[in-house]
Write an enzyme that holds these catalytic residues in place. Structure first.
Site, PDB file in Angstrom:
ATOM      1  N   GLU A 435       0.841  -1.188   0.000  1.00 39.06           N
ATOM      2  CA  GLU A 435       0.000   0.000   0.000  1.00 39.06           C
ATOM      3  C   GLU A 435       0.882   1.246   0.000  1.00 39.06           C
ATOM      4  OE1 GLU A 435      -3.012   0.896  -0.305  1.00 39.06           O
ATOM      5  OE2 GLU A 435      -3.171   2.846   0.663  1.00 39.06           O
ATOM      6  N   ASP A 508       1.650  -1.438   6.479  1.00 38.35           N
ATOM      7  CA  ASP A 508       2.164  -0.893   7.728  1.00 38.35           C
ATOM      8  C   ASP A 508       1.523  -1.576   8.924  1.00 38.35           C
ATOM      9  OD1 ASP A 508       3.700   0.801   6.320  1.00 38.35           O
ATOM     10  OD2 ASP A 508       2.344   2.516   6.477  1.00 38.35           O
ATOM     11  N   ASP A 510       0.051  -0.363  11.266  1.00 35.40           N
ATOM     12  CA  ASP A 510      -0.848   0.584  11.931  1.00 35.40           C
ATOM     13  C   ASP A 510      -2.291   0.346  11.490  1.00 35.40           C
ATOM     14  OD1 ASP A 510      -0.922   1.447   9.384  1.00 35.40           O
ATOM     15  OD2 ASP A 510      -0.085   3.436   9.767  1.00 35.40           O
ATOM     16  N   ASP A 512      -4.277   1.918   9.341  1.00 38.77           N
ATOM     17  CA  ASP A 512      -4.526   1.893   7.900  1.00 38.77           C
ATOM     18  C   ASP A 512      -4.034   0.592   7.281  1.00 38.77           C
ATOM     19  OD1 ASP A 512      -5.747   4.287   7.912  1.00 38.77           O
ATOM     20  OD2 ASP A 512      -3.985   5.447   7.280  1.00 38.77           O
TER      21      ASP A 512
END
Ligand code: TSJ
Length: 648
Positions: A435, A508, A510, A512
Site C-alpha cells: 500500500e 504498515d 498501523d 490503515d
C-alpha cells in the site's frame, strides 16, 4: 503427577495372548507416526485430542443417555472431560475376556465395535478413538461412575499402569477422563480456551439441548462458559447472522428422520450479504469440502426456486435462476447423521455416501416448497433477491467478456504499476502487494527482481461488502490485483493460471495497514477463495521496533523479542543507552533495511494466511461496512484504542 499405583505389569504381560501384544503394537504405531492419526503434532493436533474424547461423550448424548458434558482446563497442563451418561461398561465380557473400558483405551479404531450397537453413529476423528488420545498422553486417568461404584483405570503413554480398580462409591453415573498431552509428542501443549470454546459452541449448536460447559482454571485465565441451545442449528444460523440484516424474521428449518439416518437444515437470507455461507456436517464432523449432502441440498434448492418462480410468474419465459443466484446471501447449516459415514478426499472433509444426496434432495424439494406455499411473502422476498442476483451476474458476465476481449487485443496487458520479476515459473515467484507510494518505492529498491514482483496499490478502495462482482471488475484498486495475478475471479478463477505462488501482503503495522489487509483478505475470501484455501496468501511481518545505540541499528519483530534484543544491545554492563522507536510504517526503512528485515527469504518471517484469518477479516468487514449500525458501534467501542477510521 498422579499417584502411581502401578500393578505388576511384567507379571501381567506374561499372561497376555497374541492379540494383546498386537494391541500394544497398535498404539506404538500411533506414537511413531502421530500425524497419521491426528493430522499434526501442532496446536491443531493437540486440540484434536480433546475433540476425540468429547465426541465420545456426545455420542452418548446422541444415544439419548446424557445431557451434560463438561470440560475443565487445569493449571497443570491437564484437561478433564466429564459426561453424565451411563458410564463406559467395566465388566469383563466372556467373548473377549476384557472390558469395554479397556478396549476403548487400548485398541485402535475401537469406536462402535463393542457394546452390541451401542454406538448408533460413528463420530469422532473419523473413528480413530480414545486409544489414540491415550497413546499420545503422558498419562491418562478414566473414572467411570456406574452401578453405585467409581471404577478407575490409569495409563501412561498408552500402557496400562493401573487396572480397573474400585476407588469409591457414587450415586451418579457417567464417565470422566483426565489426560496430560505428551510433551515428547506435541510442539506446544498449551490448550487454547478460544479454540475450544469455538468448537464446543459449534457442538452445542449441532446437538440442541445438550449443555456443554467449558472452564479454564489456569492462573490468570480463570473463566467459564456454559452453552446450551434448545433451538439447535436454527439458533446456529441466528448466531451467524446476528450482525446482518435478515430478509425474513424466522429461520427456515427443515428436517427428516429415517430409520438409520437423519437430516436437518436451517437457513436464512440476509439482504446486506452477497456471498453464501454454507456449513455442512456429517455426524457432527464439519465437511468443508461438502459432499453428497451439500450436492443434494443445492440441487433441490435451485429446483424449488425455479419451480416456484415459474408458478408465480416471477420468472418469465426462458428466465432461469442458477444455483449461485439462489444462494446469494444465504446462511445455511446442513447436518446429517448416518451409519458408516464415508469421508473422502485428501483431508477427509467431504461426505461420500451417495444415499445422502437423494435423502437431502427429496427433503428440501418436499418441505421447502411446502414452506414457500405457506409463507408466500417470505418466498417472494427470497426469490426477488435471487432474481436481482441473476441480473447482476449477467451484467458481471458481460463486464468479464469485455475484459477478456480487451486482454486478447492487448495481449494480456499487465498493470502499469507492476514491477514484475524476471523468473516466469509461478512456483518460484512472489508478488508483494504494497500500500502506498513510499513503501512501494522502498520495496522496488530492496527486492530481488529475479523472483520478486511488486504491485503498489493506489486509488480509492472499493467497499466490497456492498459491491457485486460487476463493480469489482471496474475498480481501479482491485483491477491491477486481478490482472497481476492473472487467474481471473469468481467462478472464472483458475488456480493453474496464477502468475505467482506466493502473494504477500505488505502493509504498515498501523490502523490503515490493518484496514488494507482486512479489505484485501475480504476481497480474496469472496472473489478468489481458492487463493486462500490453496495457501498462496501471506502477510509480511515488518519489524515493530527499531533499536539504536550509537551507530548500531537493530530491528526487532515484536514485543516477545524486545527484551532479549535490548539486553544484548546494552552490552555486558547493561548500561549502554539504547533508543527504542516504534516502527510506524514501511516507509521508515530504506530499501536495504526492508530487504533484510522483511523481504529476504533467508531472514524474513512470513505469516501464512489461513481460511480462519480470512473468515475473521470477512466478519470484521461485515461489521465495519454492513448496514447495521449497532454492531459497528459495539466493535468500535471495544477496539476504540485502535482508533478505527471508517472512511477508507
Ligand atoms: F471413550 C472416551 F474415553 F473417550 C470417553 C467415553 C470419554 C467420555 C468423556 C465419555 C465416554 C462415554 C462412553 N460416555 N458414555 C459412554 N458410553 C458407553 O461407552 C456405553 C455405555 C453403555 C452401553 C450399553 O450398551 O450399556 C454402551 C456404551 C457404548
Amino acid at each position: 503427577m498422579p499417584e502411581e499405583t502401578i500393578k505388576n505389569i511384567n507379571g501381567e504381560l506374561e499372561d497376555y495372548d497374541a492379540s494383546h501384544i498386537q494391541v500394544l503394537e497398535g498404539l506404538e504405531a500411533v506414537r511413531l507416526r502421530p500425524g497419521m492419526y491426528i493430522g499434526s503434532t501442532s496446536s491443531s493436533g493437540l486440540h484434536h485430542l480433546v475433540y476425540e474424547i468429547v465426541d465420545n461423550a456426545i455420542d452418548e448424548a446422541l444415544a439419548g443417555f446424557c445431557d451434560e458434558v463438561s470440560l475443565v482446563i487445569h493449571n497443570n497442563g491437564t484437561i478433564t472431560i466429564t459426561d453424565n451418561g451411563r458410564g463406559i461398561p467395566v465388566d469383563v465380557q466372556e467373548q473377549t475376556g476384557t472390558s469395554a473400558l479397556e478396549v476403548v483405551f487400548t485398541v485402535l479404531h475401537a469406536g462402535g465395535k463393542f457394546g452390541g450397537g451401542g454406538y448408533k453413529v460413528a463420530g469422532g476423528l473419523h473413528g480413530v478413538g480414545a486409544s489414540v488420545v491415550n497413546a499420545l498422553s503422558e498419562w491418562l486417568t478414566v473414572r467411570v461412575h456406574r452401578n453405585g461404584q467409581i471404577h478407575e483405570m490409569k495409563f501412561s503413554r498408552g500402557d496400562i499402569t493401573q487396572y480397573i480398580t474400585v476407588v469409591g462409591e457414587t450415586n451418579k453415573s457417567g464417565t470422566e477422563v483426565t489426560f496430560k498431552p505428551d510433551a515428547e509428542v506435541f510442539d506446544d501443549c498449551t490448550f487454547s480456551y478460544e479454540v475450544l470454546r469455538t468448537r464446543m459452541r459449534e457442538q452445542a449448536f449441532l446437538n440442541g439441548g445438550l449443555r456443554i460447559t467449558l472452564r479454564d482454571e489456569r492462573e490468570g485465565h480463570e473463566t467459564e462458559d456454559s452453552m446450551c441451545y434448545e433451538g439447535g442449528i436454527k439458533e446456529f444460523v441466528q448466531y451467524i447472522t446476528r450482525n446482518k440484516t435478515p430478509l425474513h424474521d424466522n429461520v427456515v428449518y427443515l428436517s427428516e428422520e429415517r430409520s438409520d439416518s437423519t437430516a436437518e437444515i436451517a437457513l436464512q437470507y440476509c439482504g446486506d450479504v452477497y456471498n453464501e455461507f454454507l456449513l455442512s456436517f456429517a455426524n457432527n464432523i464439519n465437511t468443508p469440502d461438502g459432499g453428497m449432502h451439500e450436492t443434494g441440498f443445492k440441487a433441490a434448492l435451485t429446483r424449488v426456486f425455479n419451480d416456484y418462480g415459474k408458478k408465480t410468474n416471477m420468472l418469465k419465459g426462458e428466465d432461469k435462476l442458477s444455483g449461485e443466484d439462489c444462494r446469494e446471501g444465504i446462511t445455511a447449516i446442513i447436518s446429517v447423521r448416518l451409519m458408516d459415514a464415508q469421508f473422502e478426499g485428501q483431508t477427509k472433509s467431504k461426505l461420500g455416501n451417495s444415499e445422502m444426496r437423494s435423502f437431502v434432495d427429496s427433503l428440501v424439494a418436499e418441505k421447502l416448497s411446502t414452506y414457500f406455499e405457506e409463507n408466500p411473502s417470505v418466498a417472494r422476498s427470497i426469490l426477488d433477491k435471487a432474481i436481482t442476483a441473476s441480473r447482476a451476474r449477467e451484467a458481471a458476465r458481460k463486464a468479464r467478456e469485455n475484459i477478456r476481449r480487451k486482454n486478447a487485443l492487448e495481449g494480456m496487458a499487465l498493470p502499469g504499476k507492476l514491477a514484475d520479476c524476471n523468473e516466469a515459473s509461478p512456483e518460484l515467484t512472489e508478488l508483494y502487494i504494497v500500500e502506498g507510494d513510499s513503501a512501494g518505492g522502498s520495496a522496488k529498491g530492496g527486492r530481488d527482481s529475479r523472483f520478486q514482483a511488486i504491485l503498489p496499490l493506489f486509488g480509492k478502495m472499493l467497499n466490497v461488502e456492498k459491491a457485486r462482482a460487476a463493480k469489482v471488475y471496474g475498480n481501479e484498486k482491485l483491477t491491477p490485483v486481478i490482472t497481476a495475478l492473472g487467474a481471473g475471479i469468481g467462478e472464472d478463477f483458475d488456480e493453474a493460471k496464477l502468475r505467482y505462488h506466493k502473494v504477500i501482503l505488505m502493509a504498515d503495522a498501523d490502523v490503515d495497514g490493518s484496514h488494507i489487509r482486512t479489505l484485501l483478505l475480504t476481497f480474496f475470501f469472496r472473489f478468489m477463495r481458492p487463493l486462500i484455501e490453496g495457501g498462496y496468501v501471506y502477510a509480511a511481518q515488518p519489524p515493530l521496533f527499531k533499536l539504536t545505540r550509537g551507530k548500531t541499528i537493530r530491528w526487532v519483530l515484536d514485543e516477545k523479542e524486545l527484551d532479549a534484543a535490548l539486553a544484548e544491545m546494552r552490552g555486558e554492563d547493561g548500561k549502554g543507552r539504547v533508543d527504542i522507536t516504534r516502527n510506524k510504517g514501511l516507509g521508515e526503512m530504506d530499501a536495504h533495511e526492508l530487504w533484510d528485515t522483511t523481504m529476504n527469504p533467508e531472514t524474513r518471517v512470513l505469516k501464512r494466511i489461513e481460511m480462519k484469518d480470512a473468515i475473521d477479516a470477512d466478519e470484521i468487514f461485515t461489521i465495519l461496512m454492513g448496514e447495521k449500525v449497532e454492531p459497528r458501534k459495539e466493535y468500535i467501542e471495544k477496539y476504540a484504542k485502535y482508533a478505527i477510521n471508517l472512511d477508507m
